[in-house]
Design a protein around this motif. Structure first.
Motif, short mmCIF file in Angstrom:
data_model
loop_
_atom_site.label_atom_id
_atom_site.label_comp_id
_atom_site.label_asym_id
_atom_site.label_seq_id
_atom_site.Cartn_x
_atom_site.Cartn_y
_atom_site.Cartn_z
N TYR A 185 0.82 -1.22 0.00
CA TYR A 185 0.00 0.00 0.00
C TYR A 185 0.85 1.27 0.00
O TYR A 185 0.35 2.35 0.31
N GLY A 186 2.13 1.12 -0.35
CA GLY A 186 2.98 2.29 -0.57
C GLY A 186 3.30 3.10 0.67
O GLY A 186 3.53 4.31 0.58
N ILE A 187 3.32 2.46 1.83
CA ILE A 187 3.62 3.18 3.08
C ILE A 187 5.08 2.93 3.42
O ILE A 187 5.44 1.94 4.08
N ASP A 188 5.95 3.82 2.94
CA ASP A 188 7.40 3.61 3.10
C ASP A 188 8.03 4.64 4.02
O ASP A 188 9.23 4.88 3.96
N ILE A 189 7.22 5.27 4.86
CA ILE A 189 7.75 6.26 5.80
C ILE A 189 7.84 5.65 7.20
O ILE A 189 7.27 4.59 7.47
N PHE A 190 8.54 6.33 8.08
CA PHE A 190 8.65 5.87 9.47
C PHE A 190 7.27 5.94 10.13
O PHE A 190 6.54 6.92 9.98
N ILE A 191 6.93 4.89 10.87
CA ILE A 191 5.65 4.83 11.56
C ILE A 191 5.89 5.02 13.05
O ILE A 191 6.68 4.29 13.67
N GLU A 192 5.22 6.01 13.61
CA GLU A 192 5.35 6.25 15.04
C GLU A 192 4.91 5.01 15.81
O GLU A 192 3.94 4.34 15.44
N GLN A 193 5.63 4.71 16.89
CA GLN A 193 5.34 3.51 17.68
C GLN A 193 3.89 3.51 18.18
O GLN A 193 3.22 2.47 18.17
N ALA A 194 3.41 4.67 18.57
CA ALA A 194 2.04 4.75 19.08
C ALA A 194 1.01 4.51 17.98
O ALA A 194 -0.12 4.08 18.26
N HIS A 195 1.39 4.76 16.72
CA HIS A 195 0.45 4.60 15.61
C HIS A 195 0.51 3.20 14.99
O HIS A 195 -0.41 2.80 14.26
N PHE A 196 1.61 2.49 15.24
CA PHE A 196 1.87 1.23 14.52
C PHE A 196 0.74 0.20 14.68
O PHE A 196 0.26 -0.34 13.68
N PRO A 197 0.31 -0.10 15.92
CA PRO A 197 -0.73 -1.14 16.06
C PRO A 197 -2.02 -0.81 15.30
O PRO A 197 -2.58 -1.68 14.63
N ARG A 198 -2.45 0.45 15.40
CA ARG A 198 -3.71 0.80 14.74
C ARG A 198 -3.57 0.74 13.22
O ARG A 198 -4.45 0.23 12.53
N LEU A 199 -2.46 1.27 12.71
CA LEU A 199 -2.27 1.26 11.26
C LEU A 199 -2.21 -0.15 10.72
O LEU A 199 -2.88 -0.47 9.72
#
Length: 364
Positions: A140-154
């Motif tokens: 899905y083209g998500i190649d940026i850093f993912i914040e730890q707090a956002h990772f589970p939901r994303l």
């Protein structure tokens, strides 16, 4: 009698196996020249022959033996030298083979260790999960850093969506607010395509034209205008009686015509929609956009003003203008830039530094 050449001279004195025996100006070549010319060798020259192990040649140079006596002695010395050299070459070759075998064994051991480590790593549940997550993000083209707090939901959203589920309203709200950095173009396109297919299926099931309108709006946003055109064209006229519905169909279809570069058709549909619902900002926004793309900037400005008076936001209109600006060729861009800066140099200052990134469709 002509003087012998260098090769013949080296063979004559049985030293043709030695480096320098045929090279002009080399020390050995100089010694051979003196012997051939009958000149005596210096003490250094005789010592040089001893260093080379040329005992018979030294005897010949000192006059201790005649050439006929020298000949068999020198042949024997040369044969021994050649045997020694051959043994040294063989030993060197064997040494190289042994080193190569050792290197190959070390490399084989290294790669065996790497393979063992890879197998161990790939059988690790944490690694398997990590690779699945990475593949899902890549899809899905998500190649940026993912914040730890956002990772589970994303990742929860991506997994459910990848399993064929629709995004919930809460998912879309999060992706367009707190998680907007992860709402990639690929994910948006996939979302709109799935929504378009869902509403198209609902239209086929219920025959409700509003489902066709909703489906077409989503198809436009994933660059499938022709599919939207087919769907809207298929709505029977007897199901389009309420003015609001007819206006929505005409506005959406006008947007589709705009996508397909059929701007005259888009204008006609926009005018139909405005006549049906004169207080709705959506037909006004469509007519503003189409006129702007046609280069009718003053007319477009008037339609955009009407759209704002009827509830459209400047932000929505400016976003659409950005899209038109970015899609225009360089000459048209200069026209648009000049017009907008004349209208409002503060509001439209973005034309001075807007980068060439393709915009997302606004759906109008």
């Amino acid at each position: 009698m002509p003087a012998p050449n260098r090769i013949d001279l080296a063979h004559h004195y049985f030293v043709n196996d030695l480096p320098g025996s045929t090279i002009p100006a080399s020390r050995l070549c100089d010694v051979l020249d003196k012997l051939q010319e009958g000149r005596p060798l210096t003490a250094n020259g005789l010592n040089y022959l001893r260093q080379l192990g040329l005992a018979a040649l030294g005897q010949l140079a000192r006059g201790e033996i005649a050439y006929e006596t020298f000949r068999p002695l020198a042949k024997t010395e040369q044969a021994k030298r050649e045997q020694t050299a051959e043994a040294e070459r063989h030993a060197k070759h064997e040494s190289m083979l042994a080193k190569a075998a050792e290197q190959k064994a070390r490399e084989a051991e290294y790669w065996a260790q790497q393979e063992a480590a890879r197998l161990a790593r790939e059988s690790d549940p944490k690694y398997i999960a990590k690779m699945k997550n990475r593949a899902l993000r890549d899809r899905y083209g998500i190649d940026i850093f993912i914040e730890q707090a956002h990772f589970p939901r994303l990742m929860n959203i991506l997994r459910r969506f990848d399993d064929g589920n629709r995004l919930s309203d809460d998912d879309v709200l999060w992706l367009t607010t707190e998680g907007q950095g992860y709402y990639s173009d690929l994910l948006q396109a996939a979302f709109h395509e799935r929504e378009g297919e869902f509403y198209a299926s609902e239209y086929r099931r219920t025959s409700d034209p509003w489902n066709a309108v909703n489906a077409s709006g989503h198809f436009r946003k994933c660059k499938q205008a022709r599919k939207a055109d087919d769907l809207l064209t298929s709505i029977p006229s007897e199901r389009q009686k309420p003015p609001k519905l007819r206006s929505a169909i005409a506005t959406t279809h006008g947007g589709v015509m705009r996508d397909l570069k059929r701007l005259d058709d888009a204008l006609s549909l926009g005018n139909q929609a405005h006549a049906l619902t004169p207080n709705d900002f959506r037909p006004c926004t469509l007519l503003g956009a189409v006129n702007f793309e046609l280069g009718h900037y003053d007319i477009a400005r008037d339609w955009y003003t009407k759209a704002i008076e009827r509830g459209a936001t400047e932000r929505t209109i400016d976003y659409d203008l950005r899209g038109i600006f970015l899609r225009a060729d360089p000459a048209r861009r200069e026209e648009i830039k000049a017009f907008l800066l004349r209208e409002d140099p503060v509001r439209y200052r973005w034309v001075n530094n807007l980068q060439g990134k393709m915009p997302r469709s606004t759906g109008e």
